[in-house]
Enzyme design. Structure first.
Site, PDB file in Angstrom:
ATOM      1  N   SER A 204       2.602  -1.098   6.647  1.00  0.00           N
ATOM      2  CA  SER A 204       1.279  -2.458   6.208  1.00  0.00           C
ATOM      3  C   SER A 204       1.490  -3.534   6.764  1.00  0.00           C
ATOM      4  CB  SER A 204       1.812  -2.927   4.636  1.00  0.00           C
ATOM      5  OG  SER A 204       1.297  -4.034   4.568  1.00  0.00           O
TER       6      SER A 204
ATOM      7  N   HIS B  28       0.880   1.609  -2.366  1.00  0.00           N
ATOM      8  CA  HIS B  28       1.066   0.894  -1.085  1.00  0.00           C
ATOM      9  C   HIS B  28       2.628   0.770  -0.963  1.00  0.00           C
ATOM     10  CE1 HIS B  28      -0.055  -2.021   2.603  1.00  0.00           C
ATOM     11  NE2 HIS B  28       0.599  -2.897   2.057  1.00  0.00           N
TER      12      HIS B  28
END
Length: 398
Positions: free
Chosen positions: A167, A374
């Site tokens: 990320s 995610h």
């Protein structure tokens, strides 16, 4: 994890009378306690950036199963937004990437960005005051990563290291290598999990709600940007244990919080890990980091922070911020992405793939698990077999 924090605050009055007698003495979960708890050696190292921030890194120098077996190749792990080095060890020896890399023969270093739980010191500024928080992820790319990786290379005596980011740890990698080209010879290969650069098609409801106001220069952003956002606290540690354990009827709230942040309806969430996840995450950041991402969502560009045309002209000599030169990055790079990722959408990752130098982009692996989100890139069920075995094979062969 703001939603859980809000829920915890609302429920606190009702829960406090039901707390067990020893709740106040709940053990603190940290990277060090987690790693030591599994019998591994762990070291803490501090480094000061050129702009004065003092960062803590964690190191697993060798496997507990081999002992000190001499110099090893080095891998550096960099966490995402609101996270910390704890990300890489929460899964334990069977699914935590730091342990798996240690068992694969690597000297494992884990970074911590300015402002998180482990990096809240500065040579002259206090984290209690606003000037400390006047930074965003561009600064992590141009100050934090160079300081940490230069230290690691010097301390270990190796010429190159392998880089793994998740990320924001991928965003800061792109910033670093578009702004400071010397690292192309110091990073052997980069392995980017849920890569975040362009964000125009981000599907997070948080962006949809906050983007129109907070994703552009205005007085609100100027006034509130340099402030701490969601620091880790003992209260969160306590409520994580109470609300998120397997026995808690409220566990669904923790699960839904992760869904809101990472992608909906993932069957891979490891609910047993929720108390430890909530005890270490969120780990804090600057509000400006959030604002910069919202600018990416609003503008459709991957570029430096937008201060407004007048201030931009003073800072950048142009009315608009300069874009990051992703095409010019020469570090051998491997991407790993998925369909059900609220932050790294398929369209935006495709744009990244097509923009990157074809000689640098060695692989772009789209996980076949269509509901992988995610957060699953860190703590998903069966993550070793689904993802990490491949990542380690790519590091070995790079």
């Amino acid at each position: 994890m703001w939603l859980l924090k809000l829920i915890a605050g609302l429920l606190s009055l009702g829960l406090v009378i039901a707390l067990p007698a020893d709740a106040g003495r709940a053990s603190v979960v940290t990277t060090v306690t987690l790693v030591k708890g599994h019998g591994y050696v762990i070291e803490e190292h501090e480094v000061q950036t050129s702009d004065g921030y003092i960062l803590t890194m964690h190191r697993i120098p060798y496997s507990k199963n081999t002992g000190n077996d001499g110099r090893r190749p080095v891998v550096f792990l960099m966490h995402g937004l609101l996270c910390s080095s704890s990300d890489w060890v929460l899964g334990g020896p069977h699914s935590g990437l730091a342990y798996l890399l240690s068992e694969a023969g690597y000297d494992v270093w884990m970074g911590n960005a300015r402002g998180n739980t482990y990096s809240k010191k500065h040579a002259t500024k206090s984290p209690l005051l606003q000037p400390f928080w006047n930074f965003e992820w561009h600064d992590i790319g141009i100050y934090d990563l160079p300081a940490m990786m230069d230290y690691v290379l010097y301390r270990t005596g190796v010429d190159q290291l392998s880089y793994v980011g998740h990320s924001q740890g991928t965003t800061s990698f792109f910033v670093l290598n578009s702004m400071i080209p010397r690292f192309k010879s110091r990073i052997r290969s980069a392995h980017l999990l849920a890569p975040v650069a362009w964000m125009e098609h981000m599907e997070s409801p948080l962006a949809t709600v906050g983007g129109p106001l907070l994703g552009q220069p205005n007085a609100f952003v100027e006034l509130f940007g340099s402030a701490e956002f969601l620091p880790n606290t003992q209260l969160m540690n306590l409520f994580g244990a109470l609300l998120c354990s397997d026995e808690a009827i409220s566990q669904f709230m923790c699960t839904n919080t992760l869904f809101l942040l990472g992608g909906w309806n993932s069957p891979y969430i490891n609910e047993t890990m929720l108390p430890e996840i909530m005890a270490t995450t969120p780990a804090g950041c600057s509000v400006n980091q959030i604002f910069h991402y919202l600018q990416e969502y609003n503008s459709g560009y991957f570029r430096q922070f937008d201060y407004g045309s007048t201030r931009n002209k003073k800072k950048y000599s142009s009315k608009t911020p300069p874009e990051y030169d992703v095409e010019g990055i020469e570090v051998p790079t491997y991407l790993y992405y998925s369909d059900n990722d609220y932050f790294a959408s398929l369209i935006d990752v495709d744009r990244l793939r097509y923009t990157m130098n074809p000689k640098a982009l060695r692989s772009a692996y789209r996980l076949p698990q269509e509901r992988w989100n995610h957060i699953d890139f860190l703590w998903g069920l069966n993550i070793k077999e689904i993802l990490y075995d491949r990542v380690i094979d790519d590091i070995n062969s790079a």
